[in-house]
Design a protein around this motif. Structure first.
Motif, PDB file in Angstrom:
ATOM      1  N   PHE A  87       0.842  -1.197   0.000  1.00 16.05           N
ATOM      2  CA  PHE A  87       0.000   0.000   0.000  1.00 16.05           C
ATOM      3  C   PHE A  87       0.883   1.255   0.000  1.00 16.05           C
ATOM      4  N   PRO A  88       1.564   1.513  -1.123  1.00 16.07           N
ATOM      5  CA  PRO A  88       2.499   2.651  -1.147  1.00 16.07           C
ATOM      6  C   PRO A  88       1.841   3.988  -0.848  1.00 16.07           C
ATOM      7  N   ASP A  89       0.600   4.187  -1.281  1.00 14.85           N
ATOM      8  CA  ASP A  89      -0.072   5.459  -1.007  1.00 14.85           C
ATOM      9  C   ASP A  89      -0.311   5.643   0.489  1.00 14.85           C
ATOM     10  N   ILE A  90      -0.733   4.577   1.141  1.00 12.05           N
ATOM     11  CA  ILE A  90      -0.935   4.642   2.593  1.00 12.05           C
ATOM     12  C   ILE A  90       0.391   4.871   3.290  1.00 12.05           C
ATOM     13  N   TYR A  91       1.441   4.196   2.817  1.00 10.26           N
ATOM     14  CA  TYR A  91       2.781   4.361   3.402  1.00 10.26           C
ATOM     15  C   TYR A  91       3.188   5.833   3.351  1.00 10.26           C
ATOM     16  N   PHE A  92       2.975   6.472   2.193  1.00  5.92           N
ATOM     17  CA  PHE A  92       3.364   7.876   2.062  1.00  5.92           C
ATOM     18  C   PHE A  92       2.457   8.800   2.863  1.00  5.92           C
ATOM     19  N   ASN A  93       1.210   8.426   3.025  1.00  2.58           N
ATOM     20  CA  ASN A  93       0.337   9.210   3.890  1.00  2.58           C
ATOM     21  C   ASN A  93       0.825   9.168   5.336  1.00  2.58           C
ATOM     22  N   MET A  94       1.330   8.010   5.733  1.00  2.00           N
ATOM     23  CA  MET A  94       1.882   7.871   7.084  1.00  2.00           C
ATOM     24  C   MET A  94       3.138   8.725   7.246  1.00  2.00           C
ATOM     25  N   LEU A  95       3.993   8.726   6.221  1.00  2.00           N
ATOM     26  CA  LEU A  95       5.180   9.579   6.256  1.00  2.00           C
ATOM     27  C   LEU A  95       4.778  11.048   6.347  1.00  2.00           C
ATOM     28  N   ALA A  96       3.779  11.422   5.566  1.00  2.00           N
ATOM     29  CA  ALA A  96       3.328  12.813   5.552  1.00  2.00           C
ATOM     30  C   ALA A  96       2.786  13.225   6.912  1.00  2.00           C
ATOM     31  N   ASP A  97       2.020  12.354   7.540  1.00  2.00           N
ATOM     32  CA  ASP A  97       1.471  12.665   8.872  1.00  2.00           C
ATOM     33  C   ASP A  97       2.591  12.836   9.891  1.00  2.00           C
ATOM     34  N   LEU A  98       3.585  11.963   9.818  1.00  2.00           N
ATOM     35  CA  LEU A  98       4.697  12.033  10.764  1.00  2.00           C
ATOM     36  C   LEU A  98       5.516  13.305  10.543  1.00  2.00           C
ATOM     37  N   SER A  99       5.621  13.724   9.300  1.00  2.00           N
ATOM     38  CA  SER A  99       6.440  14.903   8.977  1.00  2.00           C
ATOM     39  C   SER A  99       5.840  16.199   9.509  1.00  2.00           C
ATOM     40  N   LYS A 100       4.594  16.166   9.929  1.00  2.00           N
ATOM     41  CA  LYS A 100       3.930  17.365  10.446  1.00  2.00           C
ATOM     42  C   LYS A 100       4.403  17.739  11.844  1.00  2.00           C
ATOM     43  N   ASN A 101       5.068  16.821  12.519  1.00  2.00           N
ATOM     44  CA  ASN A 101       5.556  17.101  13.861  1.00  2.00           C
ATOM     45  C   ASN A 101       6.589  18.234  13.825  1.00  2.00           C
ATOM     46  N   ASP A 102       6.511  19.140  14.773  1.00  2.00           N
ATOM     47  CA  ASP A 102       7.416  20.294  14.781  1.00  2.00           C
ATOM     48  C   ASP A 102       8.878  19.908  14.961  1.00  2.00           C
ATOM     49  N   ARG A 103       9.120  18.746  15.528  1.00  2.00           N
ATOM     50  CA  ARG A 103      10.511  18.296  15.721  1.00  2.00           C
ATOM     51  C   ARG A 103      11.113  17.727  14.450  1.00  2.00           C
ATOM     52  N   VAL A 104      10.290  17.418  13.471  1.00  2.00           N
ATOM     53  CA  VAL A 104      10.778  16.910  12.185  1.00  2.00           C
ATOM     54  C   VAL A 104      11.193  18.099  11.337  1.00  2.00           C
ATOM     55  N   LYS A 105      12.470  18.125  10.946  1.00  2.00           N
ATOM     56  CA  LYS A 105      13.014  19.289  10.247  1.00  2.00           C
ATOM     57  C   LYS A 105      13.479  19.006   8.830  1.00  2.00           C
ATOM     58  N   ALA A 106      13.385  17.761   8.380  1.00  4.89           N
ATOM     59  CA  ALA A 106      13.825  17.455   7.013  1.00  4.89           C
ATOM     60  C   ALA A 106      13.163  16.178   6.524  1.00  4.89           C
ATOM     61  N   ILE A 107      13.109  16.038   5.203  1.00  5.19           N
ATOM     62  CA  ILE A 107      12.593  14.835   4.560  1.00  5.19           C
ATOM     63  C   ILE A 107      13.776  14.008   4.074  1.00  5.19           C
ATOM     64  N   GLY A 108      13.860  12.797   4.546  1.00  2.00           N
ATOM     65  CA  GLY A 108      14.961  11.914   4.193  1.00  2.00           C
ATOM     66  C   GLY A 108      15.252  10.932   5.316  1.00  2.00           C
TER      67      GLY A 108
END
Length: 330
Positions: A87-108
């Motif tokens: 479920f790659p779309d769901i996987y990326f939705n999960m990444l996107a949700d996690l990236s919203k955290n203020d402590r997350v400062k970069a994608i990678g």
């Protein structure tokens, strides 16, 4: 004392709790590792994630560290996990949700690794690298890039996804590089603004030509660690990176400055070290397990190469980190 921001700390690795390849070799010394880093001036961390679950763990660790932040993304050699999930779309939705955290400062950590295609083939890597560019656009957070034996393709992908206002590439240069001629008229594509947030090519070990392409054709910073300082050629490359485009890292527990490395002769600061995990005792590092405290060695080598004071290198890298990752650590 200088302040250091380690842009590449793989603190989710179990070796930092005394477990090596699934076997406990010594007691958990994580807190001692952080204390040792603090004692030399490490005041901030970007704890790197390489899969969704790894990114979750990186965030949990970052939240407990002073000056701790993290990345969210999938390493190029681990992107098969996205396919295996079904479920790659769901996987990326999960990444996107996690990236919203203020402590997350970069994608990678995302990008391309053509040295280790046994883990993930080229097409798979490119497919999910581009999807993570979209994640950078959506989150407004910069890219934390991995690049091995893939400079031309990586810059090609970045170029075709750049916002036109950020392009520095001249028409003359474009015409001299066949790969860019293919895409020179594609700047208005629907994907043209995916990397407005910028980024850093971490653990850089490329050639002078590859360095210059990153410096001249992108706005990205270049991250240097022990793997960037192995050979005399590496040292020439690093010497030519302007301080205003430089970042420093350990990539711990990997990429230590080994005695066999060309840069080792320029190291001034050492730490009590045991040769094997089973010989560990309190107050010692372990050979083969790089730690955040070793970032001082990276700075010492760079300063010697550039014939400047270590504080100049440390301060420049600190400012660059705060600027790119939008950190309030002053």
């Amino acid at each position: 004392m200088s302040k250091y921001f380690d842009i590449g700390a793989n603190l989710t690795d179990h070796v930092f709790t005394g477990i090596y390849r699934g076997n406990r070799k010594h007691e958990d010394d994580f807190e001692r590792i952080i204390k040792r880093a603090s004692d030399v001036g490490v005041s901030g961390y970007l704890v790197t994630g390489g899969t969704y679950h790894d990114s979750e763990d990186a965030l949990k660790i970052a939240e407990k560290l002073p000056g701790g932040f993290s990345t969210v993304g999938v390493h190029p050699t681990r992107c098969n996990e996205i396919e295996v999930s079904g479920f790659p779309d769901i996987y990326f939705n999960m990444l996107a949700d996690l990236s919203k955290n203020d402590r997350v400062k970069a994608i990678g950590e995302c990008g391309l690794d053509y040295d280790r295609l046994q883990f993930c083939d080229k097409e798979m890597q490119k497919k999910y690298f581009e999807r993570q560019l979209s994640l950078s656009k959506e989150s407004g957070k910069p890219l934390f890039l991995h690049m091995r034996a893939a400079c031309e393709v990586l810059i090609y992908i970045l170029f075709t996804n750049r916002d036109i206002e950020f392009l520095r590439l001249t028409i003359e240069n474009a015409r001299s590089e066949r790969i860019f001629e293919i895409q020179i008229f594609d700047l208005n594509s629907s994907n043209s603004d995916k990397i407005k947030a910028g980024g850093v090519v971490h653990s850089f070990d490329g050639t002078e030509a590859e360095r210059d392409r990153i410096l001249n054709e992108t706005d990205f910073y270049i991250g240097i660690n022990g793997c960037s300082l192995k050979t005399e050629e590496n040292l020439k490359v690093v010497k030519g990176i302007p301080l205003e485009r430089l970042m420093i890292e350990t990539d711990c527990p990997w990429c230590e400055v080994k005695a066999s490395h060309a840069g080792h002769k320029l190291v001034k600061t050492t730490f009590p070290t045991k040769n094997a995990p089973k010989k560990w005792v309190e107050g010692h590092t372990v050979k083969g397990r790089s730690e955040p405290c070793h970032i001082v060695q990276i700075v010492e080598i760079i300063a010697a190469l550039k014939e400047v004071k270590t504080v100049e290198v440390a301060d420049a890298a600190w400012r660059n980190s705060l600027r790119l990752f939008k950190l309030d650590l002053e």
